[in-house]
Every structure is written in C-alpha cells, then in structure tokens.
Enzyme design. Structure first.
Site, mmCIF file in Angstrom:
data_model
loop_
_atom_site.group_PDB
_atom_site.id
_atom_site.type_symbol
_atom_site.label_atom_id
_atom_site.label_comp_id
_atom_site.label_asym_id
_atom_site.label_seq_id
_atom_site.Cartn_x
_atom_site.Cartn_y
_atom_site.Cartn_z
ATOM 1 N N LYS A 1 17.132 -59.679 30.320
ATOM 2 C CA LYS A 1 17.635 -58.765 31.368
ATOM 3 C C LYS A 1 16.442 -57.891 31.760
ATOM 4 C CE LYS A 1 18.920 -55.235 32.812
ATOM 5 N NZ LYS A 1 18.261 -54.605 33.984
ATOM 6 N N CYS B 1 3.877 -46.229 27.734
ATOM 7 C CA CYS B 1 4.473 -45.517 26.601
ATOM 8 C C CYS B 1 3.381 -44.973 25.683
ATOM 9 C CB CYS B 1 5.484 -46.370 25.857
ATOM 10 S SG CYS B 1 4.938 -48.028 25.576
ATOM 11 N N VAL C 1 18.443 -44.579 26.374
ATOM 12 C CA VAL C 1 19.129 -45.876 26.417
ATOM 13 C C VAL C 1 18.948 -46.613 25.088
ATOM 14 C CG1 VAL C 1 19.209 -48.127 27.564
ATOM 15 C CG2 VAL C 1 18.966 -46.054 28.928
ATOM 16 N N GLY C 2 17.748 -46.542 24.518
ATOM 17 C CA GLY C 2 17.473 -47.255 23.268
ATOM 18 C C GLY C 2 18.367 -46.794 22.128
ATOM 19 N N GLN D 1 11.732 -41.873 38.992
ATOM 20 C CA GLN D 1 10.563 -41.544 38.183
ATOM 21 C C GLN D 1 9.722 -40.457 38.858
ATOM 22 O OE1 GLN D 1 10.892 -43.502 35.417
ATOM 23 N NE2 GLN D 1 9.515 -41.954 34.615
ATOM 24 N N GLU E 1 8.594 -36.236 27.078
ATOM 25 C CA GLU E 1 7.879 -37.294 27.802
ATOM 26 C C GLU E 1 8.037 -37.078 29.305
ATOM 27 O OE1 GLU E 1 9.355 -41.418 27.536
ATOM 28 O OE2 GLU E 1 7.275 -41.962 27.117
ATOM 29 N N GLU F 1 11.903 -50.131 21.207
ATOM 30 C CA GLU F 1 10.603 -49.500 21.428
ATOM 31 C C GLU F 1 10.819 -48.504 22.563
ATOM 32 O OE1 GLU F 1 7.906 -49.966 19.567
ATOM 33 O OE2 GLU F 1 7.257 -48.288 20.813
ATOM 34 N N GLY G 1 12.240 -49.418 26.436
ATOM 35 C CA GLY G 1 12.647 -48.556 27.550
ATOM 36 C C GLY G 1 12.768 -47.122 27.073
ATOM 37 N N SER G 2 13.665 -46.387 27.712
ATOM 38 C CA SER G 2 13.777 -44.956 27.418
ATOM 39 C C SER G 2 14.466 -44.724 26.066
ATOM 40 C CB SER G 2 14.585 -44.265 28.519
ATOM 41 O OG SER G 2 15.897 -44.785 28.549
HETATM 42 P P1 ADP Z 1 13.328 -46.336 32.309
HETATM 43 O O1 ADP Z 1 13.833 -44.943 32.191
HETATM 44 O O2 ADP Z 1 11.937 -46.510 31.863
HETATM 45 O O3 ADP Z 1 13.643 -47.011 33.607
HETATM 46 P P2 ADP Z 1 15.563 -47.505 30.939
HETATM 47 O O4 ADP Z 1 15.747 -47.274 29.487
HETATM 48 O O5 ADP Z 1 16.489 -46.849 31.898
HETATM 49 O O6 ADP Z 1 14.054 -47.156 31.205
HETATM 50 O O7 ADP Z 1 15.575 -49.059 31.264
HETATM 51 C C1 ADP Z 1 14.959 -50.047 30.469
HETATM 52 C C2 ADP Z 1 15.799 -51.317 30.537
HETATM 53 O O8 ADP Z 1 17.083 -51.051 29.986
HETATM 54 C C3 ADP Z 1 16.045 -51.819 31.956
HETATM 55 O O9 ADP Z 1 16.062 -53.238 31.962
HETATM 56 C C4 ADP Z 1 17.430 -51.269 32.256
HETATM 57 O O10 ADP Z 1 18.112 -51.993 33.254
HETATM 58 C C5 ADP Z 1 18.108 -51.414 30.919
HETATM 59 N N1 ADP Z 1 19.260 -50.516 30.698
HETATM 60 C C6 ADP Z 1 19.490 -49.308 31.253
HETATM 61 N N2 ADP Z 1 20.654 -48.799 30.803
HETATM 62 C C7 ADP Z 1 21.176 -49.694 29.932
HETATM 63 C C8 ADP Z 1 22.357 -49.747 29.123
HETATM 64 N N3 ADP Z 1 23.257 -48.747 29.112
HETATM 65 N N4 ADP Z 1 22.550 -50.833 28.347
HETATM 66 C C9 ADP Z 1 21.650 -51.832 28.313
HETATM 67 N N5 ADP Z 1 20.540 -51.851 29.063
HETATM 68 C C10 ADP Z 1 20.284 -50.808 29.869
#
Ligand code: ADP
Length: 485
Positions: A175, A284, A232-233, A331, A385, A250, A228-229
């Site tokens: 994804k 990152c 969300v992580g 961003q 960050e 990560e 990612g963030s």
């Molecule tokens: P950034 O803030 O750097 O855009 P995100 O953490 O929002 O990072 O996104 C990183 C990845 O996680 C992207 O592929 C995004 O679509 C996906 N993502 C965002 N929200 C969710 C979620 N609730 N569950 C799973 N994947 C998600």
C-alpha cells in the site's frame, strides 16, 4: 484525459471496484495534475490478500536461491531504467534530480545486496544433549505481509521491504503513499517484468485510513511492515497486536548533530547543511537540531547561516536547484505552523523564513531554508519533528549537557557527534539514545548492508536493511530428528 494508474492484483492491472480516483499533484507546480491513482475500497484489499494467500502456497516451495533470482533480475532492469525512475520521483515527490538519482542508486545497491540473501537463508545446527538426536532451525516464511510505505523515499523503501519479504518466501500486498503512486507503479512493474509469479506482489493504491487500515486488520495478514509517521505507526502497532501479527514500524525522528569544542567546525557545518536542507528536510534521518558547544557557537552559526543562504530553492529539474518543495499541502502547512510556533516561543530567525509570495516558486510548495537560534531544550521546536528545511540551534557547555539535550525527545533514530577526542566518542556511543550513531558524519541515511532503525517512539520490531531485514519476514522453526538405530 489524465493518465490513470491501476492496482496490480494477482498478476493483472485492474481498476478499483469503486471506480474512484485521486489526483497526483506536482508539488513544484500545483496546477499540474501528473496522473490519477485508484481510490481503492476494502474489497480491492480483500481481493489482493486472497491472491497473495493462493500465490504464497506455491511461492514458499520455490527454493530460496531461485526466489532471489527475481530480485537479481529486478536489479538488472532498474539499471536500464534509472532515468525513468529518477524523473518520476522528482516530478511527484519534488526532490531535486541529483537526489532522485542518489535514491535510485541506493535502490540498486539494495537489490544487489538482497539478491545474495536467497543463498544465505540458512538456520543453524544445535548440538542436542541426547544421543541420536539432530537439532536445527530453518527459516520459514511468515506468510502474508502488508507493506505500508511513505512518500519520502518512494523507490528505496518499497524495495527494501519487498525484496527481503519475497526472498523469505512470503507473498505481499503493498500500500504505497498517496503522494507518490507513479514510483510505486514503476517498482511494481520492475518485479512483474523480472518474472515474479502472479499474486506474490500485489499493489493496492488508496487512502491510508481506508486501504491501509483494512490491510492492517485483515485476518489473513500475518506481518505488517510500516514506515511513516509516529502517530499512524503506533496505531498500526496496537491494531497488529490485536490480531497477534508481527509488526515492524519505522517512524519519526528529531535527529541531533552535536559539535563539541574540539570538533571540525567546517566539517560539522557542511554535514548540518546537507542534513537539514537536503531532501528539503523530509528525511526521517534529517538533522533537525544542531547542539553546539559555546566555544564554537558563534562561528558555527555564522557559517550555517551562510550555507542556508547559499541553498537554492527551485524546481527539481532545474540543475541549479538544491532545495525542492514540500511534498504536499499538508506537509507545507505543517512547516508553516511550526514557524508560527517558533515565533510564539520567541526564538531568533537568522534569515527570512516561510513561503514565497510571488514568482514561479509561489506556484509550488517551496519554503525558505530556516535557521533558528536562541532555542532552548524544552521548546517544541527543539523536541518535535518538523519535516521541513528548518534547523534549531541549541547552545551547550559540556558533552554531558549535549547528551541530555540530544536525548530530550520522544524519538531515537539517528545522531552525530563531531569531536576528535576518542574518550568523548565512546561516552557518546554509550549514552546516546538512537538506533544509528555517527561520529564525524552527517546524521543521514545508512548503507544497505547495515541494519537501520530507531529506538523510543521511532521504531519497533526488527531493524530494516542489512542481514537483520530478512529476520522480520521469517519464523524460526526448530526441528528435532531422532535418527537413533
Ligand atoms: P506522512 O505523515 O509522512 O504522510 P503517514 O504515516 O500519514 O505519513 O503515511 C504513511 C503511510 O501510511 C501511507 O502509505 C499512508 O497512506 C498510510 N496510512 C495512513 N494512515 C493509515 C492508517 N490509519 N492505517 C494504515 N495505513 C495508514
């Protein structure tokens, strides 16, 4: 009509069930829609996971060295396509073309390194304490892996997850980030054309909260690898735990470069400039804080301000540009909001900061490189960050204070210390709370054959890259064989 990208499921390029699409915008010129990506539904995810489940039954039986041959072939194909990849990357992510070429080279190195891992997928033999028993471990695939990737390294990160996952005998659903679908499409085609059987890699585009979230909670997914963030992580980690899935995250960073009184000031300035302003601060491992000893503080500030003034914001395709735009409006606005926070916190702006109000740069998400001084450790700009070309400079008077300040954040990805004193180097290595520790170097990146990851709220699960990368995608099976007569 605008080009439309497709999902890749069970070896076929297919439209989403929804027939809904999202625009992919050029961040250097927001009037330009590059193409559209599928706004997929949970049904598309279900279809991809079912395909993966079927495909994995056969794929896991293919000998590991043969599985790795696909990665070897992907390496050969990418070498022929470096320009195509680098240009797609600059167009949709914004980084300047030299940085895009660097990312493609890193991806080639990753594929080269992982190609050999099929021949090294060995377990170990264990001396049994019972006569007639042979004991060993073998590396069995986890099963189905969900790979959720960000936009900031949209070629390298999918590759460093896909390659070890498939070599270990898993099937995967990727994804990719909504902001960088074209590079995800190119990466997918690389593995398709390299001969990966249908269903082993499936790519489903769409909104994270819908497509990513459904994938994470899907019963047939056994492992989740996310970059990612932190917000969300941590949510994904908790969701994964509910289903007893393996999870690797990560996440964010607030990396510090420390310059001690005996360090090489010019070297530290150059490392800080590339760390803070390179890739628009959207790594990152970006250098977000410079923690500088009072004896060299004034000299450091004068020189880093000169380096910031020399940075050239502009379209990534212009060879004169050194600083591309923020990737998207969210961003861009986040960085502008942090500049407001900095003003409220009363720090000094060494240079005019913010966006461009006219001229060609006003058409994109461009920001001026920013140096903040007078920052103290408890300020938000010292701890949170920002993910833009913004550097906070903090003055300290000892290595002990420097370490305390550097550790005063929820994150722990990378750090660097600049000193010529070997006992200070070891003091730093011992006490700094980061997964990557650099001495007399920038805070950035890492080599493909070395483990990469962070501590605290930066990371959870096995390290990526290097030999540890495979370990996340396998289960050790312990085997006892009674061969007594
Ligand atoms: P950034 O803030 O750097 O855009 P995100 O953490 O929002 O990072 O996104 C990183 C990845 O996680 C992207 O592929 C995004 O679509 C996906 N993502 C965002 N929200 C969710 C979620 N609730 N569950 C799973 N994947 C998600």
């Amino acid at each position: 009509m605008t080009d439309r990208l497709l999902n890749f499921i069970d070896g076929k390029w297919v439209e989403p069930y929804t027939n809904e699409w999202l625009d992919n915008i050029n961040p250097a010129n927001t009037d330009e829609v590059i193409n559209q990506l599928p706004a997929s539904s949970t049904d598309d995810v279900d279809r991809a996971v079912s395909a993966a489940v079927e495909a994995q039954k056969k794929w896991r039986k293919v000998p590991a060295p043969k599985r790795a041959e696909v990665v070897f072939e992907a390496h050969r194909l990418l070498r022929e396509r470096t320009d195509e990849f680098a240009e797609a990357l600059t167009r949709e992510e914004g980084k300047v073309i030299a940085e895009s070429r660097g990312e493609v080279q890193h991806s080639l190195d990753l594929l080269e390194f992982f190609s050999g891992e099929g021949r090294r997928l060995n377990g170990e033999t264990i001396p049994s304490s019972t006569t007639g028993i042979f004991a060993c471990t073998i590396k069995a695939p986890v099963g189905i892996a969900a790979l959720i990737t960000p936009w900031n390294f949209p070629v390298a990160i999918p590759i460093w997850k896909i390659a070890p996952a498939i070599i270990a005998g898993n099937a995967v659903v990727l994804k990719p980030a909504e902001q960088t679908p074209t590079t995800a499409d190119l990466v997918t085609k690389l593995f398709e054309e390299a001969g990966l059987p249908a269903g082993v890699l499936n790519t489903v585009h769409g909104v994270g909260e819908k497509v990513g979230a459904h994938l994470v909670s899907h019963d047939d997914v056994n492992a989740i690898s996310f970059t990612g963030s932190t917000e969300v992580g941590l949510h994904i980690y908790a969701e994964g735990a509910k289903g007893n899935k393996k999870v690797q995250c990560e996440m964010g960073g607030k990396n510090a470069l420390v310059l001690l009184a005996d360090g090489d000031v010019d070297g530290a300035v150059a490392a800080t400039a590339t760390g803070a302003f390179g890739a628009t601060g959207q790594r990152c491992t970006a250098t977000s804080r410079a923690i500088v000893h009072e004896d060299v503080y004034d000299e450091f500030v004068e020189k880093i301000v000169a380096a910031a003034e020399a940075a050239q914001p502009g379209d990534g395709f212009d060879p004169e540009s050194t600083l591309g735009p923020s990737v998207d409006h969210r961003q861009f606005q986040q960085v502008l909001d942090y500049l407001d926070v900095a003003r409220e916190e009363g720090v000094n702006f060494e240079l005019p900061a913010g966006k461009f109000d006219d001229g060609p740069l006003a058409r994109g998400y461009f920001l001026k490189p920013t140096v903040l001084t007078g920052v103290t450790p408890e300020m938000r700009v010292a701890k949170e960050e920002i993910f833009g070309p913004v550097l906070s400079v903090i003055k300290v008077s000892s290595i002990e204070e420097a370490i305390d300040v550097a550790n005063n954040t929820e994150y722990g990805l990378s750090s660097a210390v600049w000193t010529r004193d070997v006992s200070r180097v070891f003091h730093w290595i011992d006490d700094i709370e980061t997964g990557v520790v650099r001495i007399n170097q920038p805070t950035l990146g890492g080599e493909v054959q070395a483990p990469f990851g962070g501590v605290k709220n930066t990371g959870v699960g096995e390290r990526e890259k290097g030999k540890t990368a495979i370990q996340f995608f396998v289960e050790d099976k312990t085997v006892y064989i009674n061969h007594a007569d």
